[in-house]
Design a protein around this motif. Structure first.
Motif, PDB file in Angstrom:
ATOM      1  N   ASN A  63      30.774 -22.634 -14.916  1.00  0.00           N
ATOM      2  CA  ASN A  63      29.445 -23.195 -14.652  1.00  0.00           C
ATOM      3  C   ASN A  63      29.033 -24.147 -15.761  1.00  0.00           C
ATOM      4  N   ASN A  64      29.302 -23.750 -17.000  1.00  0.00           N
ATOM      5  CA  ASN A  64      28.954 -24.591 -18.143  1.00  0.00           C
ATOM      6  C   ASN A  64      29.855 -25.818 -18.262  1.00  0.00           C
ATOM      7  N   ARG A  65      31.128 -25.637 -18.001  1.00  0.00           N
ATOM      8  CA  ARG A  65      32.093 -26.732 -18.177  1.00  0.00           C
ATOM      9  C   ARG A  65      32.063 -27.751 -17.051  1.00  0.00           C
ATOM     10  N   TYR A  66      31.966 -27.263 -15.803  1.00  0.00           N
ATOM     11  CA  TYR A  66      32.148 -28.131 -14.635  1.00  0.00           C
ATOM     12  C   TYR A  66      30.974 -28.102 -13.654  1.00  0.00           C
ATOM     13  N   ASN A  67      29.869 -27.454 -14.027  1.00  0.00           N
ATOM     14  CA  ASN A  67      28.740 -27.270 -13.123  1.00  0.00           C
ATOM     15  C   ASN A  67      29.180 -26.572 -11.840  1.00  0.00           C
ATOM     16  N   CYS A  68      30.077 -25.601 -11.986  1.00  0.00           N
ATOM     17  CA  CYS A  68      30.561 -24.813 -10.847  1.00  0.00           C
ATOM     18  C   CYS A  68      29.455 -23.857 -10.399  1.00  0.00           C
ATOM     19  N   LYS A  69      29.069 -23.945  -9.135  1.00  0.00           N
ATOM     20  CA  LYS A  69      27.927 -23.180  -8.645  1.00  0.00           C
ATOM     21  C   LYS A  69      28.292 -22.029  -7.702  1.00  0.00           C
ATOM     22  N   LEU A  70      29.556 -21.973  -7.294  1.00  0.00           N
ATOM     23  CA  LEU A  70      29.933 -20.969  -6.289  1.00  0.00           C
ATOM     24  C   LEU A  70      31.285 -20.358  -6.645  1.00  0.00           C
ATOM     25  N   GLU A  71      31.339 -19.033  -6.637  1.00  0.00           N
ATOM     26  CA  GLU A  71      32.612 -18.333  -6.748  1.00  0.00           C
ATOM     27  C   GLU A  71      32.959 -17.744  -5.395  1.00  0.00           C
ATOM     28  N   MET A  72      34.225 -17.912  -4.995  1.00  0.00           N
ATOM     29  CA  MET A  72      34.703 -17.380  -3.724  1.00  0.00           C
ATOM     30  C   MET A  72      35.907 -16.483  -3.982  1.00  0.00           C
ATOM     31  N   GLY A  73      36.136 -15.545  -3.070  1.00  0.00           N
ATOM     32  CA  GLY A  73      37.296 -14.667  -3.200  1.00  0.00           C
ATOM     33  C   GLY A  73      37.370 -13.731  -2.015  1.00  0.00           C
ATOM     34  N   GLY A  74      38.441 -12.946  -1.968  1.00  0.00           N
ATOM     35  CA  GLY A  74      38.582 -11.962  -0.910  1.00  0.00           C
ATOM     36  C   GLY A  74      37.471 -10.936  -0.976  1.00  0.00           C
ATOM     37  N   ASP A  75      37.240 -10.255   0.136  1.00  0.00           N
ATOM     38  CA  ASP A  75      36.094  -9.349   0.203  1.00  0.00           C
ATOM     39  C   ASP A  75      36.224  -8.159  -0.751  1.00  0.00           C
ATOM     40  N   ASP A  76      37.443  -7.875  -1.216  1.00  0.00           N
ATOM     41  CA  ASP A  76      37.608  -6.808  -2.206  1.00  0.00           C
ATOM     42  C   ASP A  76      37.112  -7.225  -3.588  1.00  0.00           C
ATOM     43  N   GLN A  77      36.726  -8.511  -3.738  1.00  0.00           N
ATOM     44  CA  GLN A  77      36.213  -9.027  -5.007  1.00  0.00           C
ATOM     45  C   GLN A  77      34.679  -9.072  -5.059  1.00  0.00           C
ATOM     46  N   TRP A  78      34.034  -8.535  -4.059  1.00  0.00           N
ATOM     47  CA  TRP A  78      32.574  -8.649  -3.934  1.00  0.00           C
ATOM     48  C   TRP A  78      31.837  -8.201  -5.194  1.00  0.00           C
ATOM     49  N   SER A  79      32.182  -7.040  -5.724  1.00  0.00           N
ATOM     50  CA  SER A  79      31.487  -6.528  -6.919  1.00  0.00           C
ATOM     51  C   SER A  79      31.677  -7.444  -8.117  1.00  0.00           C
ATOM     52  N   ASN A  80      32.906  -7.911  -8.322  1.00  0.00           N
ATOM     53  CA  ASN A  80      33.190  -8.802  -9.439  1.00  0.00           C
ATOM     54  C   ASN A  80      32.456 -10.127  -9.306  1.00  0.00           C
ATOM     55  N   ILE A  81      32.377 -10.635  -8.085  1.00  0.00           N
ATOM     56  CA  ILE A  81      31.703 -11.914  -7.844  1.00  0.00           C
ATOM     57  C   ILE A  81      30.198 -11.779  -8.081  1.00  0.00           C
ATOM     58  N   ILE A  82      29.605 -10.696  -7.602  1.00  0.00           N
ATOM     59  CA  ILE A  82      28.175 -10.474  -7.847  1.00  0.00           C
ATOM     60  C   ILE A  82      27.885 -10.443  -9.342  1.00  0.00           C
ATOM     61  N   ALA A  83      28.778  -9.830 -10.110  1.00  0.00           N
ATOM     62  CA  ALA A  83      28.587  -9.748 -11.557  1.00  0.00           C
ATOM     63  C   ALA A  83      28.477 -11.130 -12.175  1.00  0.00           C
TER      64      ALA A  83
ATOM     65  N   ALA B  10      33.272 -12.184 -14.650  1.00  0.00           N
ATOM     66  CA  ALA B  10      31.921 -12.747 -14.703  1.00  0.00           C
ATOM     67  C   ALA B  10      31.845 -13.848 -15.766  1.00  0.00           C
ATOM     68  N   TYR B  11      32.512 -13.608 -16.896  1.00  0.00           N
ATOM     69  CA  TYR B  11      32.526 -14.606 -17.972  1.00  0.00           C
ATOM     70  C   TYR B  11      33.211 -15.891 -17.498  1.00  0.00           C
ATOM     71  N   ASP B  12      34.264 -15.755 -16.684  1.00  0.00           N
ATOM     72  CA  ASP B  12      34.934 -16.938 -16.126  1.00  0.00           C
ATOM     73  C   ASP B  12      33.942 -17.817 -15.365  1.00  0.00           C
ATOM     74  N   PHE B  13      33.163 -17.198 -14.483  1.00  0.00           N
ATOM     75  CA  PHE B  13      32.213 -17.965 -13.672  1.00  0.00           C
ATOM     76  C   PHE B  13      31.199 -18.657 -14.579  1.00  0.00           C
ATOM     77  N   TRP B  14      30.705 -17.934 -15.582  1.00  0.00           N
ATOM     78  CA  TRP B  14      29.740 -18.521 -16.523  1.00  0.00           C
ATOM     79  C   TRP B  14      30.371 -19.701 -17.269  1.00  0.00           C
ATOM     80  N   GLU B  15      31.606 -19.561 -17.689  1.00  0.00           N
ATOM     81  CA  GLU B  15      32.304 -20.630 -18.413  1.00  0.00           C
ATOM     82  C   GLU B  15      32.509 -21.852 -17.514  1.00  0.00           C
TER      83      GLU B  15
END
Length: 407
Positions: free
Chosen positions: A179-199, A172-177
Motif C-alpha cells: 500500500n505504501n510502495r505502490y498504492n495497492c488498495k486490494l488484496e485478493m486470494g483463495g477463500d482459505d486466506q480470508w482471515s489473513n486478508i482481513i488482518a 498483513a505487513y505485506d499488504f501495508w508495505e
C-alpha cells in the motif's frame, strides 16, 4: 462492465470486505491489487491457476496486478488449511522456486511498461527489526482475535507453533508495505486466506486511516466439494516436466459432467454464453464440452502447439485417429527384453511403487496391446512390439507407448 461484475458472473467471488465500496472503487479508477504465492515448490499448480485467471481478468479490464512471491513468508509457512506444520525450506530453495514462478506467471500477465509487477516480500520482511515490528504493528493485533481465525483453529489441537502464529502478521505487513510502495488498495486470494486478508485490511485502516479492501475467490473444488487438481501421482502441476501437457489435457478431458460448466467459466476466457451452452449439453454430447475445456485450458498453460499435440494423442488412443507419437512414451532398449514388465513400468513411474503395480495387475487393471496382463511375473518379449512399439493401458483411461530405441 465493472470487472467485479465479470468476476461475479463467472463464479470467482467468495467474499468481499466492503462490497459497495469495492464496486465504486473499480467504477472510478484503475486499481492496483495483489495476490500472494508462497514458493513451497518449484512450480505453480492448478490451485494457483485460479488466482492467475483472476489477475488476467483484472488486467484485461485495465487494472494493475502485483504478483507477490513469498521469499519471506515462505520461510515460515502458512498454517491455513494444514493440520501439520509445513516443511521448512532453505533460502536457496525458496529463491529457486520464486524464479520458477516468475517464468510461469508471464504466460498470463503482461509485465511490460509497469502494467504489472512481480515483487518478493523477502525484500522487506528479512530486514525487519523485531522490536520495531512489535511496536509499529503488534499493537494493532489482539491475540484472542487471532486465535479465533479459521486458519489457526485446525492447528490448535496438534499445537500451533509461535513461528506459524506470526504468519498472519507477516501477511498483513505485506499488504501495508505494498500500500505504501505502490498504492495497492486490494488484496485478493483463495477463500482459505480470508482471515489473513482481513488482518491486512484492518492494519492499513487503523494505522494509516486509509481505505483498503479484501476479496477472496472460490477454491477450485468438484461438485462434491473435493479439491480439484489431484492426480494418482500427486498435484496437477503447471510445469510440463512435472505434469506433461498430455496428462494435463487428459485431466480436464475426464472431469465429471457436473463440473464442466464451472471449469469452463473459471479456467477459460470463453464468453459466458458459450460456457452456458456447452455446460448445458447432456449425455454423450457433454464429451464435446469436455474436449473444448481440455483444449482451452491446456492451450493457456502450455501453448496452442502442445494443446494440439495432446488433442491428437487423445484421438489416436481413444478413437484410432490422430498422431500416436504425441502420446506419453516410455523408452526402453533391447537390453530390457526379458525384463519384468512390472519392473520397467515402475522404473518409468507408471506405478508409484511395485506394490501399486502388483495390486493393479491382480485386479486386472493393466493391459498390453489390449490384452490383459494376468501375471506380475510377465516378461517383456519381442513379439509384443510392432515397429518397436507396444501400447500399455493402465486402468481405463491412462495409455502409454512402450518404445524400443537404439542407445
Amino acid at each position: 462492465m465493472n470487472v467485479i461484475n465479470v468476476l461475479k458472473e463467472r463464479g470467482f467471488i467468495a467474499q468481499m470486505t466492503h462490497e459497495d465500496e469495492i464496486i465504486e472503487l473499480f467504477d472510478k479508477e484503475k486499481v492496483t491489487f495483489y495476490i500472494g504465492f508462497d514458493p513451497t515448490a518449484d512450480s505453480l499448480h492448478v490451485g494457483h491457476f485460479l488466482g492467475m485467471m483472476v489477475m488476467a481478468h483484472m488486467q484485461r479490464a485495465g487494472h494493475r496486478p502485483i504478483c507477490l512471491v513469498g521469499g519471506g513468508t515462505g520461510t515460515i509457512g502458512d498454517p491455513s488449511g494444514k493440520s501439520d506444520m509445513r516443511r521448512m525450506l532453505t533460502d536457496e530453495v525458496i529463491q529457486h522456486n520464486c524464479d520458477c514462478f516468475k517464468k510461469q506467471m508471464q504466460r498470463f500477465i503482461d509485465f511490460s511498461d509497469d502494467k504489472a509487477f512481480i515483487v518478493n516480500n523477502g525484500d522487506w520482511l528479512r530486514n525487519l527489526n523485531y522490536i520495531e515490528l512489535l511496536r509499529s504493528v503488534g499493537t494493532h493485533f489482539t491475540v484472542n482475535r487471532m486465535l479465533a481465525a479459521e486458519c489457526y483453529k485446525q492447528r490448535m489441537e496438534k499445537g500451533l507453533t509461535f513461528l506459524e502464529f506470526n504468519y498472519m502478521i507477516m501477511q498483513a505487513y505485506d499488504f501495508w508495505e505494498l500500500n505504501n510502495r505502490y498504492n495497492c488498495k486490494l488484496e485478493m486470494g483463495g477463500d482459505d486466506q480470508w482471515s489473513n486478508i482481513i488482518a491486512g485490511v484492518e492494519l492499513i485502516r487503523r494505522k494509516e486511516s486509509k481505505p483498503a479492501f479484501g476479496l477472496t475467490f472460490t477454491l477450485l473444488t468438484t461438485s462434491e466439494g473435493k479439491k480439484m487438481g489431484k492426480t494418482e501421482s500427486g498435484a496437477l502441476w503447471l510445469d510440463a516436466e512435472k505434469t506433461s501437457p498430455y496428462e494435463f489435457y487428459q485431466y480436464w478431458r475426464n472431469v465429471n459432467d457436473a463440473d464442466v460448466e464451472k471449469c469452463l467459466s473459471l479456467l477459460t476466457f470463453l464468453p459466458m454464453d458459450e460456457v452456458r451452452r456447452l455446460g448445458a449439453l447432456k449425455d454423450q454430447e457433454i464429451n464435446e464440452a469436455k474436449k473444448v475445456l481440455a483444449f482451452e485450458v491446456t492451450k493457456l498453460i502450455h501453448g496452442e502447439e502442445e494443446a494440439l499435440k495432446a488433442e491428437e494423442a487423445a484421438k489416436a488412443l481413444f478413437s484410432g485417429q490422430g498422431n500416436l507419437e504425441n502420446a506419453p512414451t516410455i523408452e526402453i532398449t533391447k537390453a530390457d527384453i526379458g525384463a519384468k514388465l512390472l519392473d520397467v513400468l515402475t522404473r518409468a513411474s507408471v506405478f508409484a511403487s511395485k506394490g501399486e503395480g502388483r495390486r493393479l495387475i491382480t485386479q486386472g487393471g493393466l493391459s498390453i496391446n489390449n490384452e490383459r496382463v494376468n501375471s506380475i511375473e510377465l516378461e517383456i518379449a519381442e513379439n509384443m512390439f510392432t515397429d518397436n512399439t507396444a501400447l500399455i493401458r493402465k486402468g481405463k483411461k491412462n495409455y502409454f507407448r512402450l518404445v524400443i530405441v537404439e542407445k
